[in-house]
Motif scaffolding. Structure first.
Motif, PDB file in Angstrom:
ATOM      1  N   ALA A 119       0.860  -1.183   0.000  1.00 26.30           N
ATOM      2  CA  ALA A 119       0.000   0.000   0.000  1.00 26.30           C
ATOM      3  C   ALA A 119       0.893   1.228   0.000  1.00 26.30           C
ATOM      4  O   ALA A 119       2.059   1.173   0.408  1.00 26.30           O
ATOM      5  CB  ALA A 119      -0.882  -0.009   1.245  1.00 26.30           C
ATOM      6  N   GLY A 120       0.376   2.327  -0.445  1.00 23.18           N
ATOM      7  CA  GLY A 120       1.110   3.580  -0.337  1.00 23.18           C
ATOM      8  C   GLY A 120       1.063   4.023   1.115  1.00 23.18           C
ATOM      9  O   GLY A 120       0.213   4.817   1.506  1.00 23.18           O
ATOM     10  N   THR A 121       1.990   3.480   1.922  1.00 23.79           N
ATOM     11  CA  THR A 121       1.884   3.670   3.371  1.00 23.79           C
ATOM     12  C   THR A 121       2.168   5.113   3.802  1.00 23.79           C
ATOM     13  O   THR A 121       1.493   5.629   4.700  1.00 23.79           O
ATOM     14  CB  THR A 121       2.836   2.704   4.099  1.00 23.79           C
ATOM     15  N   ILE A 122       3.142   5.737   3.183  1.00 23.79           N
ATOM     16  CA  ILE A 122       3.369   7.145   3.505  1.00 23.79           C
ATOM     17  C   ILE A 122       2.132   7.955   3.114  1.00 23.79           C
ATOM     18  O   ILE A 122       1.699   8.859   3.843  1.00 23.79           O
ATOM     19  CB  ILE A 122       4.634   7.657   2.800  1.00 23.79           C
ATOM     20  N   GLU A 123       1.532   7.568   1.979  1.00 20.73           N
ATOM     21  CA  GLU A 123       0.311   8.262   1.536  1.00 20.73           C
ATOM     22  C   GLU A 123      -0.850   8.003   2.508  1.00 20.73           C
ATOM     23  O   GLU A 123      -1.710   8.880   2.702  1.00 20.73           O
ATOM     24  CB  GLU A 123      -0.058   7.798   0.125  1.00 20.73           C
ATOM     25  N   ILE A 124      -0.890   6.808   3.121  1.00 21.67           N
ATOM     26  CA  ILE A 124      -1.907   6.556   4.153  1.00 21.67           C
ATOM     27  C   ILE A 124      -1.715   7.554   5.301  1.00 21.67           C
ATOM     28  O   ILE A 124      -2.675   8.091   5.858  1.00 21.67           O
ATOM     29  CB  ILE A 124      -1.819   5.106   4.655  1.00 21.67           C
ATOM     30  N   GLY A 125      -0.453   7.807   5.652  1.00 20.75           N
ATOM     31  CA  GLY A 125      -0.175   8.809   6.679  1.00 20.75           C
ATOM     32  C   GLY A 125      -0.646  10.190   6.274  1.00 20.75           C
ATOM     33  O   GLY A 125      -1.170  10.957   7.090  1.00 20.75           O
ATOM     34  N   TYR A 126      -0.484  10.517   4.981  1.00 20.71           N
ATOM     35  CA  TYR A 126      -0.970  11.808   4.490  1.00 20.71           C
ATOM     36  C   TYR A 126      -2.501  11.911   4.650  1.00 20.71           C
ATOM     37  O   TYR A 126      -3.027  12.946   5.103  1.00 20.71           O
ATOM     38  CB  TYR A 126      -0.618  12.000   3.009  1.00 20.71           C
ATOM     39  N   VAL A 127      -3.199  10.847   4.224  1.00 24.80           N
ATOM     40  CA  VAL A 127      -4.668  10.863   4.319  1.00 24.80           C
ATOM     41  C   VAL A 127      -5.096  10.984   5.777  1.00 24.80           C
ATOM     42  O   VAL A 127      -6.026  11.730   6.109  1.00 24.80           O
ATOM     43  CB  VAL A 127      -5.262   9.585   3.681  1.00 24.80           C
ATOM     44  N   ALA A 128      -4.395  10.256   6.670  1.00 31.16           N
ATOM     45  CA  ALA A 128      -4.724  10.331   8.101  1.00 31.16           C
ATOM     46  C   ALA A 128      -4.541  11.759   8.619  1.00 31.16           C
ATOM     47  O   ALA A 128      -5.367  12.262   9.401  1.00 31.16           O
ATOM     48  CB  ALA A 128      -3.852   9.355   8.880  1.00 31.16           C
ATOM     49  N   ALA A 129      -3.484  12.418   8.177  1.00 28.30           N
ATOM     50  CA  ALA A 129      -3.251  13.799   8.618  1.00 28.30           C
ATOM     51  C   ALA A 129      -4.361  14.725   8.128  1.00 28.30           C
ATOM     52  O   ALA A 129      -4.813  15.619   8.858  1.00 28.30           O
ATOM     53  CB  ALA A 129      -1.888  14.276   8.114  1.00 28.30           C
ATOM     54  N   GLN A 130      -4.796  14.539   6.892  1.00 30.63           N
ATOM     55  CA  GLN A 130      -5.901  15.346   6.371  1.00 30.63           C
ATOM     56  C   GLN A 130      -7.162  15.158   7.213  1.00 30.63           C
ATOM     57  O   GLN A 130      -7.893  16.118   7.502  1.00 30.63           O
ATOM     58  CB  GLN A 130      -6.189  14.969   4.915  1.00 30.63           C
ATOM     59  N   GLU A 131      -7.399  13.912   7.611  1.00 30.77           N
ATOM     60  CA  GLU A 131      -8.599  13.638   8.407  1.00 30.77           C
ATOM     61  C   GLU A 131      -8.464  14.208   9.815  1.00 30.77           C
ATOM     62  O   GLU A 131      -9.449  14.693  10.390  1.00 30.77           O
ATOM     63  CB  GLU A 131      -8.855  12.124   8.441  1.00 30.77           C
ATOM     64  N   VAL A 132      -7.275  14.155  10.393  1.00 31.46           N
ATOM     65  CA  VAL A 132      -7.056  14.772  11.713  1.00 31.46           C
ATOM     66  C   VAL A 132      -7.273  16.279  11.624  1.00 31.46           C
ATOM     67  O   VAL A 132      -7.895  16.887  12.511  1.00 31.46           O
ATOM     68  CB  VAL A 132      -5.640  14.448  12.232  1.00 31.46           C
ATOM     69  N   GLU A 133      -6.778  16.887  10.561  1.00 25.69           N
ATOM     70  CA  GLU A 133      -6.987  18.327  10.359  1.00 25.69           C
ATOM     71  C   GLU A 133      -8.484  18.644  10.349  1.00 25.69           C
ATOM     72  O   GLU A 133      -8.953  19.579  11.007  1.00 25.69           O
ATOM     73  CB  GLU A 133      -6.337  18.761   9.042  1.00 25.69           C
ATOM     74  N   ARG A 134      -9.245  17.833   9.622  1.00 26.33           N
ATOM     75  CA  ARG A 134     -10.702  18.052   9.529  1.00 26.33           C
ATOM     76  C   ARG A 134     -11.378  17.835  10.884  1.00 26.33           C
ATOM     77  O   ARG A 134     -12.187  18.663  11.332  1.00 26.33           O
ATOM     78  CB  ARG A 134     -11.296  17.096   8.486  1.00 26.33           C
ATOM     79  N   LEU A 135     -11.031  16.743  11.553  1.00 26.98           N
ATOM     80  CA  LEU A 135     -11.704  16.409  12.815  1.00 26.98           C
ATOM     81  C   LEU A 135     -11.408  17.435  13.904  1.00 26.98           C
ATOM     82  O   LEU A 135     -12.309  17.822  14.667  1.00 26.98           O
ATOM     83  CB  LEU A 135     -11.286  15.009  13.274  1.00 26.98           C
ATOM     84  N   LEU A 136     -10.154  17.871  13.990  1.00 24.73           N
ATOM     85  CA  LEU A 136      -9.812  18.861  15.012  1.00 24.73           C
ATOM     86  C   LEU A 136     -10.478  20.210  14.729  1.00 24.73           C
ATOM     87  O   LEU A 136     -10.908  20.907  15.661  1.00 24.73           O
ATOM     88  CB  LEU A 136      -8.285  19.035  15.099  1.00 24.73           C
ATOM     89  N   THR A 137     -10.570  20.558  13.454  1.00 21.49           N
ATOM     90  CA  THR A 137     -11.249  21.810  13.102  1.00 21.49           C
ATOM     91  C   THR A 137     -12.719  21.756  13.509  1.00 21.49           C
ATOM     92  O   THR A 137     -13.270  22.719  14.066  1.00 21.49           O
ATOM     93  CB  THR A 137     -11.121  22.075  11.592  1.00 21.49           C
ATOM     94  N   GLU A 138     -13.351  20.609  13.239  1.00 27.24           N
ATOM     95  CA  GLU A 138     -14.767  20.464  13.597  1.00 27.24           C
ATOM     96  C   GLU A 138     -14.956  20.466  15.112  1.00 27.24           C
ATOM     97  O   GLU A 138     -15.938  21.019  15.627  1.00 27.24           O
ATOM     98  CB  GLU A 138     -15.313  19.155  13.001  1.00 27.24           C
ATOM     99  N   LYS A 139     -14.011  19.885  15.841  1.00 25.21           N
ATOM    100  CA  LYS A 139     -14.174  19.755  17.298  1.00 25.21           C
ATOM    101  C   LYS A 139     -13.720  21.000  18.045  1.00 25.21           C
ATOM    102  O   LYS A 139     -14.401  21.457  18.981  1.00 25.21           O
ATOM    103  CB  LYS A 139     -13.376  18.545  17.796  1.00 25.21           C
ATOM    104  N   ASN A 140     -12.577  21.559  17.641  1.00 20.85           N
ATOM    105  CA  ASN A 140     -11.947  22.632  18.423  1.00 20.85           C
ATOM    106  C   ASN A 140     -11.958  23.993  17.725  1.00 20.85           C
ATOM    107  O   ASN A 140     -11.393  24.955  18.241  1.00 20.85           O
ATOM    108  CB  ASN A 140     -10.501  22.255  18.764  1.00 20.85           C
TER     109      ASN A 140
END
Length: 336
Positions: A119-140
């Motif tokens: 799998a594009g594992t580094i790219e999985i990390g990128y996608v995870a970071a994008q989702e963390v950015e979204r979730l933290l923005t929505e929460k905080n």
């Protein structure tokens, strides 16, 4: 064979292109058990038998299994290494005996293999970071807060690459604190202990990001034990297993970044004839079960990387995700 501790899992089918051995590192999680059935299914479609040996997450056992399988002179070996450094000499020994070696899911870059499907594992990390950015923005209301990152075993490049990609992208957000700890040997109980301990030390954790779904099961159990309700602490992981999709449906998990299991296995079968014939594998883009994937020729040999995707409550029932248990009906075609 001498590796008496090995679990012989898959009887051979009547095929005519020979037997391929799959050296699975463990069967502790659904990705690994799913990899056995997926590889077996796709290899059968292109004419190969497959026999699987389970190393039970033990490096010395997998080394012993490699030695034993080399003496059997199989058509090829598919290796998902328990430890990418310790298994490199075994790869060299197999190839010196004329046996092609394919790295599956866990890349070994310190020596040459005949093919690598990851799998594009580094790219999985990128996608995870994008989702963390979204979730933290929505929460905080902004990209700020505290993330507990539960790694897998540090001997596995899969988790190290995800960490690298994730932290590379998260470096743009200095108001986010990331706490990273490894769940040694990928043991779920270790992940549960990490989450329980960190909830005491850091009760303001916003997100728990585990590098495998079975670790998130233990994380959720730790959250429940601490009196948390779904959504009090956001939960993410990365591999797309059925348990993760159920956690999304139950409201405990917000995002699962899928590891494309079916495509990773299909890619091995697509190129197997060329690998066995020791024909060159051309770099470029290939369609693997509808996913545009890139083959590059690296210092360690030809490598295909296949992208993952974010699973959320909005798309969790999409049958394209391997965690929904619907293998592709369309047979694959070998690359010519």
């Amino acid at each position: 064979m001498a590796a008496s501790g090995a679990a012989l899992l898959s009887p051979a089918y009547a095929q005519d292109k020979g037997t391929v051995y799959y050296m699975v590192p463990t069967l502790l999680d659904e990705f690994q058990t799913g990899s056995v059935s997926a590889l077996e299914m796709f290899l059968e479609q292109v004419g190969y038998d497959m026999t699987t040996l389970n190393a039970d997450n033990k490096t010395d056992l997998q080394q012993s299994q490699m030695n034993d399988v080399i003496t059997l002179a199989p058509t090829a070996i598919i290796l998902a290494a328990v430890d990418f450094n310790a298994l490199a000499p075994s790869v060299d020994a197999a190839r010196a005996a004329g046996i092609p070696v394919i790295q599956f899911d866990r890349q070994i870059s310190s020596t040459v293999s005949d093919f690598t499907s990851v799998a594009g594992t580094i790219e999985i990390g990128y996608v995870a970071a994008q989702e963390v950015e979204r979730l933290l923005t929505e929460k905080n209301g902004g990209v700020k807060g505290k993330v507990l990152q539960v790694l897998g075993d540090p001997g596995d490049p899969y988790t190290l690459d995800i960490q690298k990609g994730f932290e590379e992208k998260m470096a743009a957000f200095p108001e986010v604190t990331i706490i990273s700890q490894p769940a040694m040997m990928w043991e779920a109980s270790n992940a549960g202990t990490i989450v329980s301990d960190q909830l005491l030390a850091n009760p303001d954790i916003d997100i728990v990001f585990s590098h495998a779904a079975h670790l998130s099961v233990a994380a959720v159990a730790a959250l429940e034990s601490a009196g948390k309700q779904p959504g009090d602490v956001l939960v993410m992981s990365s591999n797309g297993a059925p348990v993760a999709l159920q956690l999304i449906r139950d409201g405990w998990m917000q995002v699962e970044v899928e590891q494309p299991l079916y495509a990773q296995a299909a890619a091995v079968a697509m190129f197997m004839d060329k690998i066995v014939a020791k024909e060159p594998i051309e770099p470029g883009e290939y369609d693997v079960l509808g996913l545009t994937s890139a083959v590059t020729v690296e210092d360690w040999g030809p490598t295909i990387k296949i992208p993952g995707a974010a699973v959320t409550a909005e798309n969790v029932d999409d049958p394209a995700f391997w965690g929904n248990g619907q293998p592709p009906a369309q047979p694959i075609t070998p690359v010519e």
